[in-house]
Scaffold this motif. Structure first.
Motif, mmCIF file in Angstrom:
data_model
loop_
_atom_site.group_PDB
_atom_site.id
_atom_site.type_symbol
_atom_site.label_atom_id
_atom_site.label_comp_id
_atom_site.label_asym_id
_atom_site.label_seq_id
_atom_site.Cartn_x
_atom_site.Cartn_y
_atom_site.Cartn_z
ATOM 1 N N UNK A 123 0.864 -1.184 0.000
ATOM 2 C CA UNK A 123 0.000 0.000 0.000
ATOM 3 C C UNK A 123 0.899 1.232 0.000
ATOM 4 N N UNK A 124 0.753 2.104 -0.998
ATOM 5 C CA UNK A 124 1.585 3.317 -1.039
ATOM 6 C C UNK A 124 1.124 4.346 -0.021
ATOM 7 N N UNK A 125 1.739 4.338 1.143
ATOM 8 C CA UNK A 125 1.350 5.256 2.203
ATOM 9 C C UNK A 125 2.587 5.629 3.011
ATOM 10 N N UNK A 126 2.619 6.841 3.525
ATOM 11 C CA UNK A 126 3.744 7.290 4.329
ATOM 12 C C UNK A 126 3.750 6.563 5.667
ATOM 13 N N UNK A 127 4.938 6.127 6.064
ATOM 14 C CA UNK A 127 5.115 5.452 7.343
ATOM 15 C C UNK A 127 5.958 6.344 8.248
ATOM 16 N N UNK A 128 5.454 6.573 9.450
ATOM 17 C CA UNK A 128 6.144 7.421 10.412
ATOM 18 C C UNK A 128 6.514 6.580 11.630
ATOM 19 N N UNK A 129 7.798 6.540 11.936
ATOM 20 C CA UNK A 129 8.277 5.791 13.096
ATOM 21 C C UNK A 129 8.409 6.747 14.289
ATOM 22 N N UNK A 130 7.837 6.340 15.434
ATOM 23 C CA UNK A 130 7.846 7.249 16.584
ATOM 24 C C UNK A 130 9.269 7.573 17.035
ATOM 25 N N UNK A 131 10.191 6.620 16.846
ATOM 26 C CA UNK A 131 11.567 6.870 17.253
ATOM 27 C C UNK A 131 12.185 8.023 16.448
ATOM 28 N N UNK A 132 11.729 8.187 15.199
ATOM 29 C CA UNK A 132 12.330 9.194 14.324
ATOM 30 C C UNK A 132 11.802 10.603 14.592
ATOM 31 N N UNK A 133 10.656 10.711 15.239
ATOM 32 C CA UNK A 133 10.066 12.047 15.437
ATOM 33 C C UNK A 133 10.201 12.534 16.875
ATOM 34 N N UNK A 134 10.975 11.826 17.688
ATOM 35 C CA UNK A 134 11.174 12.251 19.075
ATOM 36 C C UNK A 134 11.705 13.683 19.170
ATOM 37 N N UNK A 135 12.721 14.057 18.365
ATOM 38 C CA UNK A 135 13.192 15.455 18.441
ATOM 39 C C UNK A 135 12.113 16.459 18.033
ATOM 40 N N UNK A 136 11.320 16.109 17.030
ATOM 41 C CA UNK A 136 10.259 17.006 16.573
ATOM 42 C C UNK A 136 9.181 17.169 17.649
ATOM 43 N N UNK A 137 8.837 16.068 18.316
ATOM 44 C CA UNK A 137 7.833 16.139 19.368
ATOM 45 C C UNK A 137 8.328 16.944 20.563
ATOM 46 N N UNK A 138 9.618 16.883 20.818
ATOM 47 C CA UNK A 138 10.178 17.566 21.979
ATOM 48 C C UNK A 138 9.988 19.074 21.901
ATOM 49 N N UNK A 139 9.919 19.627 20.685
ATOM 50 C CA UNK A 139 9.774 21.080 20.537
ATOM 51 C C UNK A 139 8.366 21.462 20.083
ATOM 52 N N UNK A 140 7.479 20.477 19.981
ATOM 53 C CA UNK A 140 6.095 20.752 19.578
ATOM 54 C C UNK A 140 5.357 21.404 20.747
ATOM 55 N N UNK A 141 4.294 22.178 20.460
ATOM 56 C CA UNK A 141 3.566 22.868 21.541
ATOM 57 C C UNK A 141 2.840 21.894 22.455
ATOM 58 N N UNK A 142 2.841 22.201 23.757
ATOM 59 C CA UNK A 142 2.149 21.350 24.733
ATOM 60 C C UNK A 142 0.675 21.729 24.846
ATOM 61 N N UNK A 143 0.289 22.816 24.210
ATOM 62 C CA UNK A 143 -1.122 23.145 24.043
ATOM 63 C C UNK A 143 -1.362 23.386 22.566
ATOM 64 N N UNK A 144 -2.524 22.961 22.086
ATOM 65 C CA UNK A 144 -2.797 23.028 20.656
ATOM 66 C C UNK A 144 -4.302 23.077 20.473
ATOM 67 N N UNK A 145 -4.789 23.785 19.457
ATOM 68 C CA UNK A 145 -6.237 23.880 19.257
ATOM 69 C C UNK A 145 -6.873 22.514 19.014
ATOM 70 N N UNK A 146 -8.092 22.364 19.507
ATOM 71 C CA UNK A 146 -8.855 21.132 19.328
ATOM 72 C C UNK A 146 -9.874 21.331 18.220
ATOM 73 N N UNK A 147 -9.931 20.377 17.295
ATOM 74 C CA UNK A 147 -10.968 20.422 16.270
ATOM 75 C C UNK A 147 -12.323 20.175 16.924
ATOM 76 N N UNK A 148 -13.328 20.933 16.549
ATOM 77 C CA UNK A 148 -14.647 20.847 17.168
ATOM 78 C C UNK A 148 -15.399 19.652 16.595
ATOM 79 N N UNK A 149 -15.249 18.501 17.246
ATOM 80 C CA UNK A 149 -15.916 17.290 16.778
ATOM 81 C C UNK A 149 -17.325 17.191 17.364
ATOM 82 N N UNK A 150 -18.259 16.704 16.544
ATOM 83 C CA UNK A 150 -19.631 16.509 16.994
ATOM 84 C C UNK A 150 -19.835 15.054 17.370
ATOM 85 N N UNK A 151 -20.977 14.771 18.015
ATOM 86 C CA UNK A 151 -21.187 13.422 18.539
ATOM 87 C C UNK A 151 -21.323 12.378 17.441
ATOM 88 N N UNK A 152 -21.653 12.791 16.181
ATOM 89 C CA UNK A 152 -21.751 11.793 15.121
ATOM 90 C C UNK A 152 -20.587 11.843 14.136
#
Length: 453
Positions: A139-168
Motif C-alpha cells: 500500500x503506497x502510504x507514508x510510514x512514520x516511526x515514533x523513534x524518528x520524530x522524538x526530536x520534533x515532538x520535543x519542541x512541539x507545543x504542549x497546548x494546541x487547538x482542538x478540532x470541534x468534533x460533533x457526537x456523530x
C-alpha cells in the motif's frame, strides 16, 4: 454512508464532544499529577505517566499530524503494539479530528495492508520493531516511526487547538474479522467515546484514582472500552509489553497497587492456581473477565483464592458493553445481567417485535443507542443486514426474564475459543465482570456490593 445518530433519551450525549479536550485535558487541569498510564516493559521496568504528561503529548501529536497535512476526517493507521505512545497518538488524532484505524500488535502485513487500503489511510504511525512487517504492505502510504520524530515532538507545543468534533463525527474504525470474507471496519463516533465512558461506570466500576490492568492487546475493542472507561472515570491504566505469566502478573499487580482487573477467564484460572494469591494482600476491589464463557468452577476457584465474585457483562465490537450485572445487584450465575442505564436492549422475534419475558429470541439493541456503531465502513449491505426495524440484532440468542435479566442461550464457539486461548474472537467481544463480596445466597445468587468505596 453511515446512519446518523440521535442522542438516546436515557443518556444525554453532548452535541459537541472531543474526548481529549473534554476528558483528558480536564483531568490534567484538575490534578495533573494523577496517574494516567503505568507502562511495564518487556524486562519489568515500570514507567509512569500523569494525565498532565498524556495531555501534553496528545497536543504534540495533534500538531505533528497536522504538520504532515492530515486534515480533519483524514485517517491514520496506528500500529504501535504495547506502548504508552499508543495513547498519545490516539488522543492526538482525536484532538485533531483525525480518524484512527487501530491495529493489534499481532496484525501481519496482509491485514495491515487491507486495513490501510480499505480505510484509505494517509499515514501509518508505528515503531521500528514492526518495520519488516510494514515493508511487506503493498500500500503506497507514508510510514512514520515514533523513534524518528522524538526530536520534533520535543519542541512541539504542549497546548494546541482542538478540532470541534460533533457526537456523530467518526472517531475510529476498528476492524473485526468474520467467518468468511474480508474484515469489516466497525465505525464508531465521538459520541461513542462519550457513552463508553458513561457505560463503564456500570460495568468496569473504575473510580477516580483507580488503576486498571487490562490484558487485552492495545488496538482491540476491549482495550478501547477499558481505556475510554477508565479515563472517563478518572482512573489510570496499565500497559504490559509481555506475555501473561500468573506469578509475574501477580507481582506487578501488587507493586503497582492495581485496583481493577480486566483479564480473560483462562488468566483468572491461572491466577487462582497460583499459591501466592492466597497469601497476597491485594488492593484490587474490582475484577472484569473479558471474552469467553467464565464457568462456575473458575468463579469459585478465584473467589476462594482472592475473595472476588464474578459479575457477567456483555458487549460486541459494534455495541460496546450494553448489558451487565451492576455492582450492587444480586448475581444469578449464568445471567449476563441487565441493560445498562440509558440503553434500550431487548429480545426480538424474526419480525423485529419484542417478545414477552421467558421467550427465546434475538438479543437486540435499539438503533438510537449512542454506544452503537455507525455502520461497517463502505459495506451498506452488511450494515443493513444487522438491523431489524429499529433494532440492531447482535446475532446471539437470548431470553429476558421478568426481572429484566438476560440469559444467553448458546455460547458462540468463537468466544469459547477465546476463553481457552486468549485469542480475539472472530466477531463478538463478550465481557464478564467480577466484584468482591460474600458467598452465594440460598437461592444461588451472589450478592453484589455497594458502589461506594
Amino acid at each position: 454512508m453511515h446512519r446518523q445518530l440521535a442522542p438516546a433519551e436515557g443518556l444525554r450525549v453532548p452535541e459537541r464532544f472531543n474526548f481529549t479536550r473534554d476528558v483528558v485535558e480536564q483531568l490534567a487541569q484538575a490534578d495533573g499529577t494523577r496517574l494516567a498510564v503505568a507502562f511495564v516493559d518487556e524486562i519489568g521496568v515500570i514507567e509512569r505517566r500523569t494525565f498532565a504528561q498524556v495531555a501534553a503529548n496528545a497536543s504534540r501529536w495533534a500538531a505533528l499530524l497536522r504538520s504532515r497535512g492530515l486534515e480533519p476526517g483524514a485517517r491514520v493507521l496506528v500500529h504501535l503494539g504495547q506502548a504508552p505512545e499508543w495513547y498519545d497518538v490516539l488522543l492526538g488524532a482525536f484532538k485533531a479530528g483525525v480518524i484512527v484505524v487501530p491495529s493489534r500488535p499481532a496484525s501481519l502485513a496482509p491485514d495491515l495492508a487491507f486495513f490501510g487500503g480499505h480505510s484509505g489511510v494517509e499515514l501509518v504511525v508505528t515503531r521500528r520493531r514492526y518495520a519488516a512487517e510494514l515493508a511487506r504492505m503493498d500500500v503506497p502510504v507514508e510510514v512514520l516511526f515514533v523513534e524518528d520524530v522524538t526530536p520534533e515532538l520535543a519542541v512541539a507545543p504542549v497546548t494546541h487547538p482542538t478540532h470541534e468534533t460533533t457526537f456523530d463525527d467518526i472517531a475510529f474504525v476498528a476492524y473485526t474479522h468474520r467467518e468468511s470474507g474480508d474484515p469489516l471496519g466497525v465505525v464508531h463516533s465521538h459520541g461513542h467515546t462519550y457513552s463508553s465512558g458513561q457505560d463503564a461506570h456500570h460495568w468496569l466500576g473504575a473510580r477516580p484514582g483507580d488503576l486498571v490492568w487490562c490484558s487485552a492487546r492495545l488496538g482491540s475493542a476491549r482495550s478501547l472500552w477499558s481505556f475510554l472507561g477508565a479515563f472517563s472515570n478518572g482512573s489510570g491504566v496499565v500497559v504490559h509489553d509481555g506475555t501473561f505469566d500468573p506469578e509475574q502478573t501477580l507481582g506487578f499487580i501488587q507493586r503497582l497497587d492495581v485496583t481493577v482487573l480486566c483479564l480473560t477467564p483462562a488468566e483468572y484460572e491461572a491466577l487462582a492456581a497460583t499459591p501466592d494469591l492466597h497469601q497476597s494482600q491485594l488492593s484490587v476491589g474490582h475484577a472484569v473477565s473479558t471474552g469467553g464463557e467464565l464457568d462456575r468452577e473458575v468463579i469459585e476457584a478465584f473467589h476462594a483464592a482472592s475473595g472476588l465474585i464474578v459479575h457477567d457483562a456483555y458487549g460486541q465490537s459494534e455495541t460496546g458493553v450494553v448489558v451487565a450485572n451492576s455492582p450492587a445487584s444480586l448475581v444469578d450465575p449464568g445471567s449476563i445481567g441487565m441493560a445498562l442505564p440509558g440503553l434500550d436492549v431487548s429480545v426480538v422475534d424474526a419480525g423485529g417485535n419484542e417478545v414477552r419475558a421467558g421467550v427465546e429470541g434475538d438479543l437486540a439493541v435499539r438503533a438510537s443507542s449512542p454506544s452503537l456503531f455507525l455502520g461497517y465502513l463502505d459495506e451498506p449491505e452488511a450494515t443493513a443486514s444487522t438491523y431489524r426495524g429499529p433494532w440492531y440484532v447482535t446475532g446471539d440468542r437470548a431470553v429476558c426474564d421478568e426481572d429484566g435479566r438476560f440469559w444467553l442461550q448458546q455460547y458462540p464457539l468463537e468466544r469459547q475459543a477465546y476463553a481457552q486461548t486468549g485469542t480475539d474472537p472472530v466477531v463478538v467481544d463478550d465481557l464478564r465482570e467480577v466484584r468482591p463480596l460474600g458467598a452465594p445466597s440460598d437461592t444461588g445468587a451472589w450478592p453484589g456490593r455497594s458502589t461506594t468505596r
